[in-house]
Design an enzyme around this catalytic site. Structure first.
Site, PDB file in Angstrom:
ATOM      1  N   ASP A  46       5.000 -19.267  38.911  1.00 61.93           N
ATOM      2  CA  ASP A  46       3.921 -18.881  39.817  1.00 61.93           C
ATOM      3  C   ASP A  46       3.033 -17.803  39.210  1.00 61.93           C
ATOM      4  O   ASP A  46       3.373 -17.161  38.209  1.00 61.93           O
ATOM      5  CB  ASP A  46       4.512 -18.355  41.132  1.00 61.93           C
ATOM      6  CG  ASP A  46       4.934 -19.472  42.066  1.00 61.93           C
ATOM      7  OD1 ASP A  46       4.662 -20.643  41.735  1.00 61.93           O
ATOM      8  OD2 ASP A  46       5.529 -19.184  43.114  1.00 61.93           O
ATOM      9  N   LYS A  68      -0.458 -20.033  42.899  1.00 60.13           N
ATOM     10  CA  LYS A  68      -1.339 -20.073  44.059  1.00 60.13           C
ATOM     11  C   LYS A  68      -1.920 -18.682  44.230  1.00 60.13           C
ATOM     12  O   LYS A  68      -1.193 -17.710  44.376  1.00 60.13           O
ATOM     13  CB  LYS A  68      -0.575 -20.461  45.328  1.00 60.13           C
ATOM     14  CG  LYS A  68      -0.025 -21.891  45.317  1.00 60.13           C
ATOM     15  CD  LYS A  68       0.797 -22.141  46.559  1.00 60.13           C
ATOM     16  CE  LYS A  68       1.320 -23.561  46.601  1.00 60.13           C
ATOM     17  NZ  LYS A  68       0.249 -24.545  46.756  1.00 60.13           N
ATOM     18  N   MET A 180       0.696 -10.569  51.055  1.00 62.20           N
ATOM     19  CA  MET A 180      -0.511 -11.410  50.952  1.00 62.20           C
ATOM     20  C   MET A 180      -1.484 -11.138  52.096  1.00 62.20           C
ATOM     21  O   MET A 180      -1.978 -12.060  52.748  1.00 62.20           O
ATOM     22  CB  MET A 180      -0.122 -12.897  50.945  1.00 62.20           C
ATOM     23  CG  MET A 180       0.798 -13.273  49.797  1.00 62.20           C
ATOM     24  SD  MET A 180       1.439 -14.957  49.911  1.00 62.20           S
ATOM     25  CE  MET A 180       2.615 -14.798  51.269  1.00 62.20           C
TER      26      MET A 180
END
Length: 264
Positions: A46, A68, A180
């Site tokens: 990731d 992502k 996030m």
């Protein structure tokens, strides 16, 4: 002396290991994670996996990026799952490497379900959660007997068909640790204030925890959106809101900071 490789189960061909890479610093990798890096044929990693962690991959291992990042072109989760299955069916030792812990906002559960449905054997290796590590290394305890007996872990980006009730979370009185959430801070703060959380509630944000890009910002709930707008809070960051966020100031003069020097 016992070889560290003997402390882990064998990484069999045709299997997938879902592994947490921790917050960034390789020193926080588990022994199982290190052994997986040394044995994997393919590492699907990731965006939040630090390059220093990938440096422990064995010579000849194939590195495939599947990160992502908000607001940027990102791999589709369905495609990632299909790729893991494809590689395992080809007889590869597949290491799916995720920042933090794979089962804490890492979509590890979705990948585990996909592998199980496809009949692919897999192993789950927990990692040091970025949300808790980013706070702990800077003297912010997730729980303190005199302040809280619970803590809430929340993501700033809910699934398309879900909604986070920030007003309800505020009413619990428990500290909230956000993952996030930088781009969503205005709406999050609005909801928490509407739920009764005071504007002067202590808050702390840690960007790039345990890496060379690390920075810390301390403030209060009501100023978080402004700090983000001014670029003082940058993604990726962990944001903690509640009484625990004020604890660092009581010990910082004697706290040996982890890794790079933190910005005050």
């Amino acid at each position: 002396m016992t070889s560290l490789s003997r402390l882990s189960p064998p990484f069999a061909p045709g299997t997938v290991w879902l592994v947490g890479a921790g917050p960034g610093d390789p020193g926080l990798l588990t022994i199982h994670a290190m052994n997986a890096l040394a044995a994997a044929d393919v590492i699907v990693y990731d965006a939040l996996v630090d390059p220093a962690v990938l440096s422990f991959a064995r010579e000849g291992a194939v590195l495939e990026f599947a990160g992502k990042r908000g607001g940027k072109p990102s791999a589709v989760q369905r495609d990632i799952c299909e790729r893991l299955i494809e590689l395992a069916c080809d007889g590869k030792r597949v290491l799916r490497l995720k920042g933090g812990d794979p089962f804490i906002f890492g979509r590890g559960g979705e990948e585990a379900l996909a592998l199980s449905d496809a009949g692919v054997a897999f192993r789950i290796i927990p990692g040091v959660s970025s949300g808790l590590a980013a706070l702990a290394i800077h003297g912010v305890p997730a729980t303190m007997r005199r302040t809280n007996h619970a803590v809430i872990l929340a993501t700033g980006h809910a699934a398309p068909d879900a909604q986070i009730e920030w007003t309800s979370l505020a009413r619990t009185g428990a500290p909230i640790v956000l993952y996030m959430a930088v781009s969503s801070l205005p709406s999050i703060v609005e909801g928490l204030l509407a739920g009764g959380l005071a504007g002067d509630t202590p808050a702390i944000a840690v960007h790039g925890a345990t890496t060379g890009k690390e920075s810390i910002v301390e403030g209060t709930l009501e100023v978080l959106p402004r700090l983000a707008e001014e670029g003082l809070i940058r993604s990726p960051a962990i944001v903690a809101i509640g009484a625990i966020a004020a604890f660092r100031s009581a010990i910082v003069n004697h706290l040996l900071e982890f890794g790079s020097e933190a910005a005050q």
